[in-house]
Design an enzyme around this catalytic site. Sequence first.
Site, PDB file in Angstrom:
ATOM      1  N   GLY A 115       0.831  -1.210   0.000  1.00 30.94           N
ATOM      2  CA  GLY A 115       0.000   0.000   0.000  1.00 30.94           C
ATOM      3  C   GLY A 115       0.861   1.254   0.000  1.00 30.94           C
ATOM      4  O   GLY A 115       2.088   1.199   0.125  1.00 30.94           O
ATOM      5  N   ALA A 154      -6.777  -6.058   3.995  1.00 30.11           N
ATOM      6  CA  ALA A 154      -5.353  -6.385   4.148  1.00 30.11           C
ATOM      7  C   ALA A 154      -5.083  -7.853   3.819  1.00 30.11           C
ATOM      8  O   ALA A 154      -5.461  -8.743   4.586  1.00 30.11           O
ATOM      9  CB  ALA A 154      -4.915  -6.082   5.584  1.00 30.11           C
ATOM     10  N   ALA A 155      -4.451  -8.092   2.685  1.00 32.88           N
ATOM     11  CA  ALA A 155      -4.158  -9.462   2.241  1.00 32.88           C
ATOM     12  C   ALA A 155      -3.213  -9.394   1.047  1.00 32.88           C
ATOM     13  O   ALA A 155      -3.100  -8.355   0.395  1.00 32.88           O
ATOM     14  CB  ALA A 155      -5.447 -10.180   1.827  1.00 32.88           C
ATOM     15  N   SER A 182      -2.503 -10.545  -2.778  1.00 32.25           N
ATOM     16  CA  SER A 182      -3.553 -10.759  -3.782  1.00 32.25           C
ATOM     17  C   SER A 182      -3.063 -11.079  -5.189  1.00 32.25           C
ATOM     18  O   SER A 182      -3.756 -10.778  -6.156  1.00 32.25           O
ATOM     19  CB  SER A 182      -4.455  -9.523  -3.828  1.00 32.25           C
ATOM     20  OG  SER A 182      -3.700  -8.416  -4.232  1.00 32.25           O
ATOM     21  N   TYR A 229      -4.099 -18.184  -3.500  1.00 29.35           N
ATOM     22  CA  TYR A 229      -4.803 -16.906  -3.306  1.00 29.35           C
ATOM     23  C   TYR A 229      -6.301 -17.157  -3.152  1.00 29.35           C
ATOM     24  O   TYR A 229      -6.918 -16.784  -2.141  1.00 29.35           O
ATOM     25  CB  TYR A 229      -4.516 -15.961  -4.483  1.00 29.35           C
ATOM     26  CG  TYR A 229      -5.412 -14.745  -4.501  1.00 29.35           C
ATOM     27  CD1 TYR A 229      -5.431 -13.867  -3.430  1.00 29.35           C
ATOM     28  CD2 TYR A 229      -6.259 -14.497  -5.580  1.00 29.35           C
ATOM     29  CE1 TYR A 229      -6.271 -12.758  -3.435  1.00 29.35           C
ATOM     30  CE2 TYR A 229      -7.092 -13.398  -5.589  1.00 29.35           C
ATOM     31  CZ  TYR A 229      -7.101 -12.531  -4.518  1.00 29.35           C
ATOM     32  OH  TYR A 229      -7.941 -11.451  -4.522  1.00 29.35           O
ATOM     33  N   LYS A 234      -8.652 -17.002   0.347  1.00 30.92           N
ATOM     34  CA  LYS A 234      -9.814 -16.097   0.431  1.00 30.92           C
ATOM     35  C   LYS A 234     -11.077 -16.889   0.794  1.00 30.92           C
ATOM     36  O   LYS A 234     -11.905 -16.428   1.587  1.00 30.92           O
ATOM     37  CB  LYS A 234     -10.017 -15.359  -0.893  1.00 30.92           C
ATOM     38  CG  LYS A 234      -8.991 -14.250  -1.119  1.00 30.92           C
ATOM     39  CD  LYS A 234      -9.410 -12.963  -0.423  1.00 30.92           C
ATOM     40  CE  LYS A 234      -8.373 -11.873  -0.540  1.00 30.92           C
ATOM     41  NZ  LYS A 234      -8.847 -10.550  -0.142  1.00 30.92           N
ATOM     42  N   HIS A 293      -1.917  -6.311 -13.838  1.00 26.23           N
ATOM     43  CA  HIS A 293      -3.285  -6.237 -14.352  1.00 26.23           C
ATOM     44  C   HIS A 293      -3.347  -5.613 -15.743  1.00 26.23           C
ATOM     45  O   HIS A 293      -2.564  -4.724 -16.082  1.00 26.23           O
ATOM     46  CB  HIS A 293      -4.164  -5.451 -13.379  1.00 26.23           C
ATOM     47  CG  HIS A 293      -4.335  -6.166 -12.079  1.00 26.23           C
ATOM     48  ND1 HIS A 293      -3.602  -5.860 -10.973  1.00 26.23           N
ATOM     49  CD2 HIS A 293      -5.114  -7.210 -11.738  1.00 26.23           C
ATOM     50  CE1 HIS A 293      -3.935  -6.675  -9.986  1.00 26.23           C
ATOM     51  NE2 HIS A 293      -4.851  -7.506 -10.424  1.00 26.23           N
ATOM     52  N   ARG A 335     -13.332 -11.100 -19.621  1.00 19.63           N
ATOM     53  CA  ARG A 335     -13.426 -10.758 -18.196  1.00 19.63           C
ATOM     54  C   ARG A 335     -14.520  -9.720 -17.985  1.00 19.63           C
ATOM     55  O   ARG A 335     -14.907  -8.997 -18.903  1.00 19.63           O
ATOM     56  CB  ARG A 335     -12.089 -10.166 -17.693  1.00 19.63           C
ATOM     57  CG  ARG A 335     -10.940 -11.153 -17.677  1.00 19.63           C
ATOM     58  CD  ARG A 335     -11.106 -12.159 -16.547  1.00 19.63           C
ATOM     59  NE  ARG A 335     -10.019 -13.126 -16.503  1.00 19.63           N
ATOM     60  CZ  ARG A 335      -9.978 -14.246 -17.220  1.00 19.63           C
ATOM     61  NH1 ARG A 335     -10.948 -14.549 -18.063  1.00 19.63           N
ATOM     62  NH2 ARG A 335      -8.958 -15.074 -17.094  1.00 19.63           N
ATOM     63  N   GLY A 376      -3.364 -20.892 -15.593  1.00 22.91           N
ATOM     64  CA  GLY A 376      -4.453 -20.662 -14.630  1.00 22.91           C
ATOM     65  C   GLY A 376      -5.484 -19.639 -15.053  1.00 22.91           C
ATOM     66  O   GLY A 376      -6.372 -19.317 -14.266  1.00 22.91           O
TER      67      GLY A 376
HETATM   68  N1  UFG Z   1      -3.653 -10.232 -19.799  1.00 23.57           N
HETATM   69  C1  UFG Z   1      -2.938 -10.166 -20.961  1.00 23.57           C
HETATM   70  N2  UFG Z   1      -1.741  -9.502 -20.938  1.00 23.57           N
HETATM   71  C2  UFG Z   1      -1.242  -8.900 -19.821  1.00 23.57           C
HETATM   72  C3  UFG Z   1      -1.998  -8.963 -18.612  1.00 23.57           C
HETATM   73  C4  UFG Z   1      -3.212  -9.647 -18.643  1.00 23.57           C
HETATM   74  O1  UFG Z   1      -3.348 -10.697 -22.000  1.00 23.57           O
HETATM   75  O2  UFG Z   1      -0.140  -8.329 -19.897  1.00 23.57           O
HETATM   76  C5  UFG Z   1      -4.967 -10.928 -19.809  1.00 23.57           C
HETATM   77  C6  UFG Z   1      -5.047 -12.084 -18.833  1.00 23.57           C
HETATM   78  O3  UFG Z   1      -4.567 -13.253 -19.422  1.00 23.57           O
HETATM   79  C7  UFG Z   1      -6.538 -12.116 -18.534  1.00 23.57           C
HETATM   80  C8  UFG Z   1      -6.985 -10.659 -18.671  1.00 23.57           C
HETATM   81  O4  UFG Z   1      -5.947 -10.002 -19.388  1.00 23.57           O
HETATM   82  O5  UFG Z   1      -7.195 -12.866 -19.517  1.00 23.57           O
HETATM   83  C9  UFG Z   1      -7.146  -9.979 -17.331  1.00 23.57           C
HETATM   84  O6  UFG Z   1      -5.972 -10.209 -16.558  1.00 23.57           O
HETATM   85  P1  UFG Z   1      -5.688  -9.486 -15.172  1.00 23.57           P
HETATM   86  O7  UFG Z   1      -4.362  -9.978 -14.678  1.00 23.57           O
HETATM   87  O8  UFG Z   1      -5.892  -8.027 -15.303  1.00 23.57           O
HETATM   88  O9  UFG Z   1      -6.861 -10.027 -14.249  1.00 23.57           O
HETATM   89  P2  UFG Z   1      -7.280 -11.530 -13.901  1.00 23.57           P
HETATM   90  O10 UFG Z   1      -8.544 -11.805 -14.664  1.00 23.57           O
HETATM   91  O11 UFG Z   1      -6.189 -12.495 -14.042  1.00 23.57           O
HETATM   92  O12 UFG Z   1      -7.483 -11.387 -12.330  1.00 23.57           O
HETATM   93  C10 UFG Z   1      -8.702 -11.121 -11.759  1.00 23.57           C
HETATM   94  C11 UFG Z   1      -8.469 -10.442 -10.421  1.00 23.57           C
HETATM   95  C12 UFG Z   1      -7.848 -11.404  -9.443  1.00 23.57           C
HETATM   96  C13 UFG Z   1      -8.651 -12.670  -9.392  1.00 23.57           C
HETATM   97  C14 UFG Z   1      -8.782 -13.277 -10.761  1.00 23.57           C
HETATM   98  C15 UFG Z   1      -9.631 -14.509 -10.740  1.00 23.57           C
HETATM   99  O13 UFG Z   1      -7.605  -9.316 -10.593  1.00 23.57           O
HETATM  100  O14 UFG Z   1      -7.848 -10.802  -8.157  1.00 23.57           O
HETATM  101  O15 UFG Z   1      -9.394 -12.341 -11.622  1.00 23.57           O
HETATM  102  O16 UFG Z   1      -9.312 -15.333 -11.834  1.00 23.57           O
HETATM  103  F1  UFG Z   1      -8.035 -13.562  -8.593  1.00 23.57           F
END
Ligand code: UFG
Length: 329
Positions: A36, A74-75, A77, A141, A145, A189, A221, A284
């Site tokens: 943070g 607080a975790a 993630s 993770y 949770k 992200h 998503r 994953g």
């Molecule tokens: N992605 C890309 N390129 C990048 C980053 C991400 O193609 O450089 C894709 C990922 O493969 C995914 C999508 O963009 O398909 C979104 O990815 P993020 O990492 O932004 O988010 P996630 O969907 O992986 O993660 C979210 C939440 C997590 C949660 C997860 C559950 O942020 O907290 O969903 O699957 F655990």
Amino acid sequence: MAILVTGGAGYIGSHTVVELLSHGEQVVVVDNLRTGHRSAVSSAARFYEGDIRDAAFLKKVFGENEIEAVIHFAASSLVGESVQQPLAYYDNNLFGTYSLSSAMVEHGVHKIVFSSTAATYGEPERVPIEETAPTHPESPYGETKLAMENMFRWCDRAYGLKFVSLRYFNACGAHPDGLIGEDHKPESHLIPIILQVPLGQREAIGIYGDDYPTEDGTCIRDYVHVMDLANAHWLALQHLRAGHSSNVFNLGSGTGFSVKQVIELARSVTEHPIPANVSPRRAGDPAVLIASSDKARSVLGWQPKYDDLGTIIRTAWNWHQAHPDGYSD
Ligand code: UFG
């Protein structure tokens, strides 16, 4: 009486602090500042630097403030990191929540709003995902949770600790005033990574796989604005104050966007070509994650204000343009 926000210097926590203050709440923040940022915390909140696993620290915080309820962020993630370091996740997430719950019970605090995740579901059998869907987390993770949610369930039964667990889908965007936003180091992200390209910090965005069973082959998503998430925490607090029983809610927009669609929208918001290339799948990643948030809308009265992903990306873009290197601390 005050609302204690753990992890209030983090991304969703800091936006929730602003939301609580806007409703006239008195706010106490605790954060160990490992991920943070001190400057993300509004000066109108009382701030304590420390770790929720430290019982003496929590005793001081609960002793010095009249805490009515807790909002618990607080975790740790990061899905990938949790697979590499599962014990660190059990320590910080589960032991941290054990320590916090113990302090709450000891000090007679019986309301908690909990920051949970879509990662509790794992690969969904069907979308949109409802709260009754089976939970098969695929990472420490998501597993921790879910275990934290279950800890609250048992504490409700034994000690009458009432909880609302909010399972977020893809949090994104920034406060519309541009003063606080997203700053993870390293960033993992999608939207902030895409925006690093027009900021000149990255040559191109890598798409993690274009051979998924979706229309354009990239993952879908459900993106939800961080201020809409923040507002849901305040509504959850009202729900507990009204004496309702413990409950679990999904928070998402209900609309799915593919990685390619998100990149296209970012191109139009930033007016930058944002080159993209395809790299291998990330382990994953489920193909499609879309929330059913009907329950949050009907029971909590949640009405997300930001239903347009272009506008959401614009709030993020404003923040990143004004703070290209994130917070200074
Ligand atoms: N992605 C890309 N390129 C990048 C980053 C991400 O193609 O450089 C894709 C990922 O493969 C995914 C999508 O963009 O398909 C979104 O990815 P993020 O990492 O932004 O988010 P996630 O969907 O992986 O993660 C979210 C939440 C997590 C949660 C997860 C559950 O942020 O907290 O969903 O699957 F655990």
